[in-house]
Write a protein that holds these residues in place. Structure first.
Motif, PDB file in Angstrom:
ATOM      1  N   GLY A 109       3.532  51.144  75.788  1.00  0.00           N
ATOM      2  CA  GLY A 109       3.569  51.682  77.363  1.00  0.00           C
ATOM      3  C   GLY A 109       2.343  50.988  78.223  1.00  0.00           C
ATOM      4  O   GLY A 109       1.661  49.958  77.749  1.00  0.00           O
ATOM      5  N   ASN A 110       2.118  51.831  79.297  1.00  0.00           N
ATOM      6  CA  ASN A 110       0.958  51.271  80.197  1.00  0.00           C
ATOM      7  C   ASN A 110      -0.369  51.847  79.573  1.00  0.00           C
ATOM      8  O   ASN A 110      -0.566  52.997  79.058  1.00  0.00           O
ATOM      9  CB  ASN A 110       0.995  52.059  81.561  1.00  0.00           C
ATOM     10  CG  ASN A 110       2.014  51.355  82.307  1.00  0.00           C
ATOM     11  OD1 ASN A 110       2.395  50.310  82.214  1.00  0.00           O
ATOM     12  ND2 ASN A 110       2.868  52.368  83.140  1.00  0.00           N
ATOM     13  N   VAL A 111      -1.302  50.861  79.266  1.00  0.00           N
ATOM     14  CA  VAL A 111      -2.611  51.075  78.744  1.00  0.00           C
ATOM     15  C   VAL A 111      -3.503  50.956  79.794  1.00  0.00           C
ATOM     16  O   VAL A 111      -3.737  50.016  80.550  1.00  0.00           O
ATOM     17  CB  VAL A 111      -2.729  50.343  77.690  1.00  0.00           C
ATOM     18  CG1 VAL A 111      -3.922  50.706  76.753  1.00  0.00           C
ATOM     19  CG2 VAL A 111      -1.752  50.356  76.614  1.00  0.00           C
ATOM     20  N   SER A 112      -4.674  51.932  79.958  1.00  0.00           N
ATOM     21  CA  SER A 112      -5.563  51.818  80.878  1.00  0.00           C
ATOM     22  C   SER A 112      -6.606  50.639  80.479  1.00  0.00           C
ATOM     23  O   SER A 112      -7.014  50.397  79.051  1.00  0.00           O
ATOM     24  CB  SER A 112      -6.276  53.099  81.025  1.00  0.00           C
ATOM     25  OG  SER A 112      -7.642  52.842  81.551  1.00  0.00           O
ATOM     26  N   PRO A 113      -7.148  50.026  81.466  1.00  0.00           N
ATOM     27  CA  PRO A 113      -8.076  49.063  81.210  1.00  0.00           C
ATOM     28  C   PRO A 113      -9.303  49.513  80.717  1.00  0.00           C
ATOM     29  O   PRO A 113     -10.113  48.991  79.783  1.00  0.00           O
ATOM     30  CB  PRO A 113      -8.411  48.266  82.542  1.00  0.00           C
ATOM     31  CG  PRO A 113      -7.860  49.084  83.466  1.00  0.00           C
ATOM     32  CD  PRO A 113      -6.551  49.888  83.067  1.00  0.00           C
ATOM     33  N   VAL A 114      -9.576  50.918  80.885  1.00  0.00           N
ATOM     34  CA  VAL A 114     -10.637  51.667  80.357  1.00  0.00           C
ATOM     35  C   VAL A 114     -10.781  51.334  78.671  1.00  0.00           C
ATOM     36  O   VAL A 114     -11.646  51.358  78.056  1.00  0.00           O
ATOM     37  CB  VAL A 114     -10.811  52.832  80.769  1.00  0.00           C
ATOM     38  CG1 VAL A 114     -11.996  53.673  80.137  1.00  0.00           C
ATOM     39  CG2 VAL A 114     -11.094  52.816  82.388  1.00  0.00           C
ATOM     40  N   GLU A 115      -9.439  51.646  78.264  1.00  0.00           N
ATOM     41  CA  GLU A 115      -9.333  51.501  76.771  1.00  0.00           C
ATOM     42  C   GLU A 115      -9.127  50.077  76.364  1.00  0.00           C
ATOM     43  O   GLU A 115      -9.792  49.874  75.305  1.00  0.00           O
ATOM     44  CB  GLU A 115      -7.761  52.302  76.553  1.00  0.00           C
ATOM     45  CG  GLU A 115      -7.805  52.696  75.086  1.00  0.00           C
ATOM     46  CD  GLU A 115      -6.465  53.382  74.871  1.00  0.00           C
ATOM     47  OE1 GLU A 115      -5.712  53.283  75.804  1.00  0.00           O
ATOM     48  OE2 GLU A 115      -6.525  53.438  73.555  1.00  0.00           O
ATOM     49  N   PHE A 116      -8.535  49.251  76.954  1.00  0.00           N
ATOM     50  CA  PHE A 116      -8.122  47.929  76.372  1.00  0.00           C
ATOM     51  C   PHE A 116      -9.250  46.939  76.481  1.00  0.00           C
ATOM     52  O   PHE A 116      -9.363  46.143  75.813  1.00  0.00           O
ATOM     53  CB  PHE A 116      -6.815  47.424  76.460  1.00  0.00           C
ATOM     54  CG  PHE A 116      -6.593  46.656  77.946  1.00  0.00           C
ATOM     55  CD1 PHE A 116      -7.053  45.531  78.123  1.00  0.00           C
ATOM     56  CD2 PHE A 116      -5.719  47.535  78.577  1.00  0.00           C
ATOM     57  CE1 PHE A 116      -6.548  45.155  79.539  1.00  0.00           C
ATOM     58  CE2 PHE A 116      -5.715  47.082  79.974  1.00  0.00           C
ATOM     59  CZ  PHE A 116      -5.789  45.925  80.567  1.00  0.00           C
TER      60      PHE A 116
END
Ligand code: C2E
Ligand code: CA
Ligand code: CA
Length: 712
Positions: A502-509
């Protein structure tokens, strides 16, 4: 009648017999000693071999144990090769035949168990390769479906599900639980007659078969460790050597005439045997460099504590201590310095731990400790802090004063794991978590952490192909002048819509991409796309001063970064002055003290440089004037409380005034309310960006809002 003759004859005969007796005994004795010597030599040679086997075995287990994270194919290939060589050497020597049939049988057992292990490794490798190609086929399949205009969402979703599930098998999920085969059949591909579809179907079936085989193999051989076998071999050898020693005693009695000489010789030999034996045993269970217990001893020790007899009786804590950036020291200053450093650190940590807590070195820069002291267990935080700070103290080696730190993971028995491998794995996970937080810290194992690691694996797995599969797009958030409310720029922000996650935040990836190195490729994609988009807008009549692009410091450290940026600028036709590069404060500080020139090069090309998240980093305000930058971006954490928190308001105000006096432009980010905007305006802040004005949006919406605000 007394006869001198006969007396003489009789006695000479006696003397002769005695002499003969001496000579024979001497010969036997020497023969025996010779034999003892060879046996000692054989024993030692064997013991050394066993020790080596043990070490390789541990290395193999270690890699297999870590397969939940990755299977390091190169390393395992190297280790198994060494194991092979050692095993072969022992077998070919055939000394074991001279010892006993039991030793021979054990060796055979080792090689059989080892074959199973290498088989598992081989299967892991094949499976790995298959899964990778499965991902490619899935990709091809999707393309071919798209080409045929088959917009079947159901099929697409199923395909995603299947690969996701295959991925989960690596994380220890049971195949049957996942109903993978059902999914595959319900795809209905096996009757398609299409080459690509058929291939994918066949391929996936094969993957399933492989997984099943691997699963059952792993299940059958619950513990694949050879430890027990190798341990028994050591015991057998010990027994053999004792037999030799018994013989020693007998001979000592029979030849009492030589008592003194023999005693000296025997005592000497005996001591030598003892010393050799002690040495070999010491080597088997200790690390030669630091003299600490090694992994074998650690495992033996921990096993003893979790086995049936003691089960649950006594609490203890496992610490996993891993040095930060040790590899750099090794690579730049050489292994000798690295080794000396390890010795010093082992000493320091031992001193802190005191008696009653075990410290072992189980790998290059990896130490583990078992804390059993009740007092230490109760105040584990204090103890761990002490360890961390003693590691942090500078180490003087020759002309170098070296600094290092450690990441420490903590797992408690029995709460965090009831077996040796669980405890070790969880302490290791906690250690990785500490490392993720920047190192030089410690972390307790929590269940949450396992979930986190699982998630991280998922991200890594999905990220690898995401760029090729065009899962990334850019969104743009308007930057506007506070005095005119006109849009003067845009910040490009990456968005990842993964079909699997799904949508993954740039903060995470983004941090994952940075760790895996993918950020370099991704960064150029962002840079190129943003420049292209800017030129498209320009063609459509949008008048924007700049497009702001976030660049990771990892990317800037690449040797060819400048050339690549320059060629993208040339290729897209954008003017450098329309590009603003956003860098975090932390990197700017690093840069200021380092030897890099890329920022100056980019700046002399005309690009603008902006400090992102200003106020959160380490820089002091006085540093500001020495920087060669254009814009300061006040972090959103200050803005969010600017109307409620006097301190934050003061900081924001100071940053604005000071920056402007130095000739920098100031932008506030994360402006969410009218009140915040008003305060910023009253402080004379130049620009703003935030949800209150506009959220990040796709290019089309951006063009739309641009025109809307222009008219106002
Ligand atoms: P950042 O550079 O500080 O970006 C600003 C973040 O704040 C963005 O989150 C943006 O959507 C969000 N934001 C904007 N206005 C508001 C607001 O009014 N309130 C709040 N609460 N948030 C607001 P996003 O897009 O999730 O990006 C997060 C971070 O990911 C960025 O922080 C940046 O460090 C990184 N990032 C995003 N795109 C890229 C990229 O293309 N390359 C690199 N290297 N990093 C990127
Ligand atoms: Ca930014
Ligand atoms: Ca920011």
């Amino acid at each position: 009648m007394f006869s001198i003759n006969s007396f003489f004859k009789k006695n000479v005969d006696g003397a002769m017999i005695l002499l003969l007796f001496f000579v024979v005994s001497l010969a036997i004795l020497f023969y025996y000693l010779q034999n003892v010597n060879t046996n000692i030599k054989n024993n030692d040679q064997y013991m050394n071999g066993v020790v080596k086997l043990q070490n390789y075995n541990q290395a193999i287990d270690n890699t297999l144990m870590r397969s939940y994270r990755y299977l390091d194919n190169d390393q395992i290939a190297e280790t198994t090769k060494q194991f092979d060589i050692e095993l072969l050497a022992l077998q070919e020597n055939e000394i074991h035949v001279a010892f006993s049939s039991e030793v021979a049988a054990l060796l055979k057992q080792i090689s059989t168990l080892y074959e199973i292990k290498t088989d598992v490794i081989e299967r892991f490798k094949t499976l790995n390769a298959r899964i990778i190609s499965a991902v490619y086929y899935l990709y091809e399949l999707e393309i071919s479906l798209r080409q045929k205009d088959i917009e079947n969402g159901q099929v697409q979703k199923l395909l995603g599900d299947i690969l996701y599930k295959i991925g989960q098998v690596f994380m220890g999920r049971d195949l049957d639980e996942l109903h993978l085969e059902q999914d595959l059949v319900s795809l209905n591909l096996h009757r398609s007659g299409d080459e690509v579809l058929d291939y994918f179907y066949g391929h996936s079936k094969q993957v399933l078969k492989d997984i099943r085989a691997l699963n059952s193999l792993l299940k059958q051989n619950k513990t694949l460790a050879l430890d027990d076998t190798i341990d028994s071999l050591s015991v057998l050898l010990e027994y053999e050597s004792r037999r030799n020693k018994q013989a020693e005693g007998m001979i000592g009695q029979a030849f009492f005439i030589f008592a003194l000489i023999i005693l000296i010789v025997l005592v000497y030999t005996y001591l030598k045997v003892l010393r050799n034996r002690a040495e070999v045993f010491y080597l088997a269970y200790h690390d030669t460099l630091t003299k600490l217990p090694n992994r074998a001893e650690f495992e033996r020790y921990i096993n003893e504590r979790v086995n049936e007899k003691h089960k649950g009786k006594k609490n203890f804590i496992v610490l996993f201590i891993d040095l930060d950036r040790f590899k750099i020291i090794n690579d730049t200053l050489g292994h000798d310095i690295g080794d000396e450093m390890l010795v010093v650190l082992a000493d320091r940590i031992s001193n802190i731990l005191g008696k009653g807590n075990l410290l072992a070195r189980i790998g290059g820069d990896e130490f583990v400790s078992i804390i059993e002291n009740k007092k230490d267990i109760d105040s584990i935080d204090i103890l761990v802090n002490k360890i961390a700070s003693i590691i942090r103290e500078p180490i003087q080696i020759r002309e170098y004063s070296l600094n290092t730190s450690a990441s420490i993971g903590i797992a408690k028995y029995p709460d965090d794991g009831q077996t040796k491998s669980m405890l070790l794995k969880h302490a290791d996970s906690a250690m990785y978590h500490a490392k993720d937080n920047g190192g030089d810290t410690y972390a307790f194992y929590t269940e949450q952490l396992s979930i986190k690691i699982h998630r991280r694996l998922e991200l890594e797995q999905e990220l690898v192909h995401a760029l090729k599969k065009q899962e990334f797009i850019l969104h743009y958030q308007p930057q506007y002048h506070l005095s005119t409310a006109k849009i003067t720029g845009a910040e490009a922000l990456i968005r990842w819509n993964s079909p699997v996650l799904g949508n993954v935040s740039p903060v995470e990836f983004i941090p994952v991409a940075e760790d895996t190195g993918l950020i370099v490729e991704l960064g150029y994609f962002v840079f190129r796309s943003a420049c292209q988009e800017y030129m498209k807008w320009k063609d459509q009549g949008l008048e924007l001063n700049l497009i702001a692009i976030n660049i990771s410091s990892v990317q800037l450290r690449q040797a060819d970064a400048f050339e690549n940026f320059k060629s993208i600028i040339d290729e897209t036709g954008i003017e450098a002055k329309n590009i603003e590069i956003e860098l975090t404060e932390r990197y700017i500080m690093e840069y200021a003290t380092g030897k890099l020139t890329i920022l100056d090069d980019l700046r002399s090309l005309g690009c603008r440089i902006s400090i992102d998240d200003f106020g959160t980093g380490y820089s002091s305000m006085s540093y500001l004037k020495s920087l060669s930058i254009d814009t300061i971006k006040i972090d959103k954490s200050f803005i969010s409380e600017i109307t409620t928190n006097e301190h934050d308001a003061q900081v924001a105000k100071t940053i604005i005034v000071l920056s402007q006096s130095l000739g920098y432009e100031v932008i506030a980010e994360g402006v969410e309310t009218l009140e915040q905007e008003n305060v910023l305006r009253s402080y004379n802040c130049d620009m703003a960006q935030g949800y209150y004005f506009a959220k990040p949006m796709d290019s089309e919406s951006f063009i739309h809002i641009y025109h809307e605000k222009q008219i106002l």
